[in-house]
Design a protein around this motif. Structure first.
Motif, PDB file in Angstrom:
ATOM      1  N   THR A 172     -18.008  39.372  42.625  1.00  0.00           N
ATOM      2  CA  THR A 172     -18.016  40.179  41.397  1.00  0.00           C
ATOM      3  C   THR A 172     -16.916  41.240  41.455  1.00  0.00           C
ATOM      4  OG1 THR A 172     -19.650  41.661  42.383  1.00  0.00           O
ATOM      5  CG2 THR A 172     -20.504  39.889  41.024  1.00  0.00           C
ATOM      6  N   MET A 173     -16.013  41.059  42.405  1.00  0.00           N
ATOM      7  CA  MET A 173     -14.960  42.050  42.663  1.00  0.00           C
ATOM      8  C   MET A 173     -14.064  42.307  41.447  1.00  0.00           C
ATOM      9  SD  MET A 173     -13.998  43.652  45.440  1.00  0.00           S
ATOM     10  CE  MET A 173     -12.708  44.814  45.715  1.00  0.00           C
ATOM     11  N   LEU A 174     -13.916  41.271  40.590  1.00  0.00           N
ATOM     12  CA  LEU A 174     -13.045  41.469  39.426  1.00  0.00           C
ATOM     13  C   LEU A 174     -13.626  42.540  38.495  1.00  0.00           C
ATOM     14  CD1 LEU A 174     -10.568  40.765  37.779  1.00  0.00           C
ATOM     15  CD2 LEU A 174     -11.799  38.797  36.837  1.00  0.00           C
ATOM     16  N   ASP A 175     -14.945  42.628  38.439  1.00  0.00           N
ATOM     17  CA  ASP A 175     -15.568  43.674  37.611  1.00  0.00           C
ATOM     18  C   ASP A 175     -15.217  45.055  38.168  1.00  0.00           C
ATOM     19  OD1 ASP A 175     -16.823  41.683  36.048  1.00  0.00           O
ATOM     20  OD2 ASP A 175     -18.361  41.467  37.588  1.00  0.00           O
ATOM     21  N   VAL A 176     -15.183  45.176  39.488  1.00  0.00           N
ATOM     22  CA  VAL A 176     -14.827  46.447  40.131  1.00  0.00           C
ATOM     23  C   VAL A 176     -13.340  46.746  39.917  1.00  0.00           C
ATOM     24  CG1 VAL A 176     -14.674  47.644  42.354  1.00  0.00           C
ATOM     25  CG2 VAL A 176     -16.637  46.168  41.874  1.00  0.00           C
ATOM     26  N   VAL A 177     -12.507  45.718  40.085  1.00  0.00           N
ATOM     27  CA  VAL A 177     -11.056  45.882  39.904  1.00  0.00           C
ATOM     28  C   VAL A 177     -10.761  46.357  38.476  1.00  0.00           C
ATOM     29  CG1 VAL A 177      -8.949  44.479  39.660  1.00  0.00           C
ATOM     30  CG2 VAL A 177     -10.324  44.320  41.746  1.00  0.00           C
TER      31      VAL A 177
END
Ligand code: NAI
Length: 340
Positions: A172-177
């Motif tokens: 889900t890193m893209l949401d954080v990015v």
């Protein structure tokens, strides 16, 4: 393209062998779906990662071309390509980390759920390969809908008796990015200095940015909170619409996946204090899977961190996210006759 000579082959293998055993702390990483929109730039970024000694690129199309291309980069990792189901087991043998961006992406008008029927089958097949060839590998699952593909992978591993919740991580890193970028824009600061925890899941209202916990500490007006929450939750759709039928986020996703994989590898190496958000088996809420901050270590997820104090807006968002996640199609696959 000339075949790799015997001499070259031997020297490449010697180099890989010596790096994976030696103090160079090299890890063996496979990308499944490596010829795709995410897979190709992700392969490039992983070839640049000094923690990677061996990089296996697997896809059902184009893997040899992508491999030949990437392999000419003069970085340390030795690259090998694998094409089609008969080569899946060789692609997976002995891997420390398996990253899965295989599957179809969204087109305008589609939700991530619309991808379920195709991607569930792909993820199931790939996880069966992991069971057989590298059951102790850390798995980074990117294929959508992540809210459903992670539970599917867990069921495949459970059925085979190899499941360890510490080793299965939904990306889900893209949401954080995205959250870091959009928050930095509003604050007028460098996005590299911002860290926004994003919890819940990876679709629509299940994506819950915790704007009260942003680092560095800051405050937002109600208008800013509403704008940021909406933009972070719909960042994927923004890209799908801008690409107008040519797929979903690939470049920013590859960046996010490479960042997340690097964190997993640093954890495996034994670095202290590696914390990122991920969709994992969790007891943070009553739901079986939930995204929150996790501490990464030698065995994968060492600790699932609590959500921390939430404000009223976030508590309401959490209820919405949980409702959506629990009514989600995440268990649908389990009722399909013969699916698992
Ligand atoms: P793409 O269609 O460009 O690439 C997918 C690749 O998977 C293709 O090269 C295809 O040949 C390959 N593939 C298909 N079946 C396969 C199988 N059985 N074994 C191995 N490879 C197989 O799609 P793109 O844009 O790279 O997206 C991939 C997935 O990632 C999609 O499900 C998309 O929704 C998801 N995604 C997830 C995000 C996240 O934040 N977790 C963000 C963006 C996309």
């Amino acid at each position: 393209h000339p075949p790799v000579s015997q001499l070259e082959e031997t020297s490449l293998l010697r180099r890989a062998d010596c790096r994976s055993k030696g103090g160079a702390s090299g890890f063996k990483v496979a990308i499944l779906g490596a010829a795709g929109g995410i897979g190709q730039p992700l392969a490039l970024l992983m070839k640049m990662n000094p923690l990677v000694s061996v990089l296996h690129l697997y896809d059902v199309v184009n893997a040899p071309g992508v491999t030949a291309d990437i392999s000419h980069m003069n970085t340390g990792a030795v690259v090998r390509g694998f094409l089609g189901q008969p080569q899946l087991e060789d692609a997976l043998a002995g891997m420390d980390l398996v990253i899965i961006p295989a599957g179809v992406p969204r087109k305008p008008g589609m939700t991530r759920d619309d991808l379920f029927n195709i991607n569930a089958g792909i993820v199931k097949t790939l996880c069966e390969g992991i069971v057989k060839c590298c059951p102790k590998a850390i798995v980074n699952l990117i294929s959508n809908p992540v809210n459903s593909t992670v539970p599917i992978a867990a069921e495949v591993f459970k059925k085979a008796g190899t499941y360890d919740s510490k080793r299965l991580l939904g990306v889900t890193m893209l949401d954080v990015v995205r959250a870091n970028t959009f928050v930095a824009e509003v604050l007028g600061i460098d996005p590299r200095d911002v860290n926004v925890p994003v919890v819940g899941g990876h679709a629509g209202v299940t994506i819950l940015p915790l704007l009260s916990q942003v680092s560095p500490p800051c405050s937002f007006t109600p208008e800013e909170i509403s704008y940021l929450t909406d933009r972070i939750q719909n960042g994927g759709t923004e890209v799908v619409e801008a690409k107008a039928g040519a797929g979903s986020a690939t470049l920013s996703m590859a960046f996010a996946a490479a960042k997340f994989a690097d964190a997993c590898l640093r954890g495996l190496r034994g670095d202290a204090g590696v914390v990122e958000c991920s969709f994992v088996a969790s007891q943070v809420t009553e739901l079986p899977f939930f995204a929150s901050k996790v501490r990464l270590g030698r065995f994968g997820v060492e600790e699932v961190l609590p959500l921390g104090p939430l404000n009223e807006f976030e508590r309401a968002g959490l209820e919405k996210a949980k409702k959506e996640l629990s009514s989600y199609c995440q268990w649908r696959c389990l009722s399909l006759p013969g699916f698992l």
